[in-house]
Design an enzyme around this catalytic site. Sequence first.
Site, PDB file in Angstrom:
ATOM      1  N   SER A   7     -10.238   0.319   6.990  1.00 14.73           N
ATOM      2  CA  SER A   7      -9.566   0.439   5.697  1.00 14.73           C
ATOM      3  C   SER A   7      -9.125  -0.873   5.076  1.00 14.73           C
ATOM      4  O   SER A   7      -8.787  -0.902   3.895  1.00 14.73           O
ATOM      5  CB  SER A   7      -8.361   1.375   5.819  1.00 14.73           C
ATOM      6  OG  SER A   7      -8.785   2.704   5.998  1.00 14.73           O
ATOM      7  N   LYS A  58       0.833  -1.197   0.000  1.00 16.01           N
ATOM      8  CA  LYS A  58       0.000   0.000   0.000  1.00 16.01           C
ATOM      9  C   LYS A  58       0.870   1.251   0.000  1.00 16.01           C
ATOM     10  O   LYS A  58       1.905   1.296   0.666  1.00 16.01           O
ATOM     11  CB  LYS A  58      -0.914  -0.038   1.224  1.00 16.01           C
ATOM     12  CG  LYS A  58      -1.965   1.057   1.286  1.00 16.01           C
ATOM     13  CD  LYS A  58      -2.867   0.811   2.496  1.00 16.01           C
ATOM     14  CE  LYS A  58      -3.917   1.895   2.653  1.00 16.01           C
ATOM     15  NZ  LYS A  58      -4.815   1.631   3.793  1.00 16.01           N
ATOM     16  N   SER A  96      -9.316   2.631   3.032  1.00  8.48           N
ATOM     17  CA  SER A  96      -8.289   3.248   2.212  1.00  8.48           C
ATOM     18  C   SER A  96      -7.416   2.245   1.456  1.00  8.48           C
ATOM     19  O   SER A  96      -6.560   2.648   0.657  1.00  8.48           O
ATOM     20  CB  SER A  96      -7.385   4.124   3.092  1.00  8.48           C
ATOM     21  OG  SER A  96      -6.731   3.353   4.079  1.00  8.48           O
TER      22      SER A  96
END
Length: 473
Positions: free
Chosen positions: A180, A81, A156
């Site tokens: 997330s 990520k 996210s």
Amino acid sequence: MAGDVSLTNMPAYEVVDLLNRGTVSPFDCLEALEARITAVDGAVNALPTLCFDRARDQARRLMQLPLGNRGRLAGLPVPIKDLTDVAGVRTTYGSTIFAEYIPETSDILVETIEAEGGVIYAKSNTPEFGAGGNTFNEVFGATLNPWNTRLSAAGSSGGAAVALATGTAWVAQGSDLGGSLRNPASFCGVVGLRPSPGRVASNPGAKIDRLLGVKGPMGRSVEDTALLLDAMTGESPADPVSLPRSEGFLAAARSGWRPARVAFSADLGITPVDPEVASICRTAAARFSEMGVVVEEAHPDLSKAHDTFQVMRGVAFATSYAGLLERHRDKMKPEVVWNIEKGLSYSIADLVRAENDRAAMLRQMNLFFDSYDLLLCPATIVAAYPVGERYVKECAGHTFTNYVEWLAIAYAITLTTSPALSLPCGFTNDGRPVGLQIVGRPRSDGRVLAGARALELILNLRSVTPIDPRSPT
């Protein structure tokens, strides 16, 4: 099997088995991913930064080791990520402030994954500083949901979830503060696990004793997710809350453990939920009864979750980003500015109240798990919404007061330190995936995985991804 794109359809644990036997090499996996990314990622924007040269260098180092001695992942490629530093690879945190930043050192987590034979080949897209349940930013743009490219992938860890759903990753690393890992898993029809705090060591950042934000694994199945968790765990003296490596989580997922009694709640008593989503999750939870499990409607008292989370999240944002706000306000999205300023506005009395209420919720959760093995509820209160809407503003007639309140069904669980997993459990009438949140007692990650796999086998949805992106006509 060099460059064989069909590899990307296989479960991660099967690919690792092939790697361990020498039937395929890490280079074969990388070639298959490159071809798949070329074919589909332009339609969804999940992996905006690629680092295949670095990945091949890592693969060459692994190939010098004997088969069976290349770590738990044995050369399996893993995307990271874009909130997590990878040495020598552009890492933007979704912010124009860091649009050209290239870190010299990797996060502890990346070092751990690479030590276990993971090969880093890409960075997955994220909203600015991971803030918000919709993956878009001013550096790379929006990540689109492959089930319907007009819709949000949530956030996210939206880029990670979409990479899994489209076959440009076998497993993926994400992070979770207010859902997330769980939200994008739910929107994209994959699995996301928020592990217990400390389970995965990582760079602490400004708040070294953090318990809200954690890093964790995602996969297309419970087993694949557990496989990556095994490669992520372990203690580090640089992370003061990190836990020693314990049992194997893939083994735990496959252990055959079944809960005796589970609780289901459509709303945890704290949030509106779309009626169709609630119905799909209730139906899925009830299928535990086919294993002889008692399923009852119940939930602990989490009524203080909204105020508690807003205070603790705000303080965390202020601690991490107040300095950036002073220097770069014009480069920050309004929701991030609001969150930092909200944190700066809280008093010591606000923080004392939030800490006391959080401690009470933790005690209540532990008492609840004296009666139930698992708690089940929707992972998100809606299915995927239009990507042009920055966040969910209304649900079931209720209007939310800020950009994170719609995530309460996830962040209430965050406050209790419980491990929580989003499991694909069905689809809306118009074909949008829905995730069931499976929650366990703090540090019972293995039981959460085992219970999730037991239900996954009954629901029989583990083969629905990867898919080609679907653009509505």
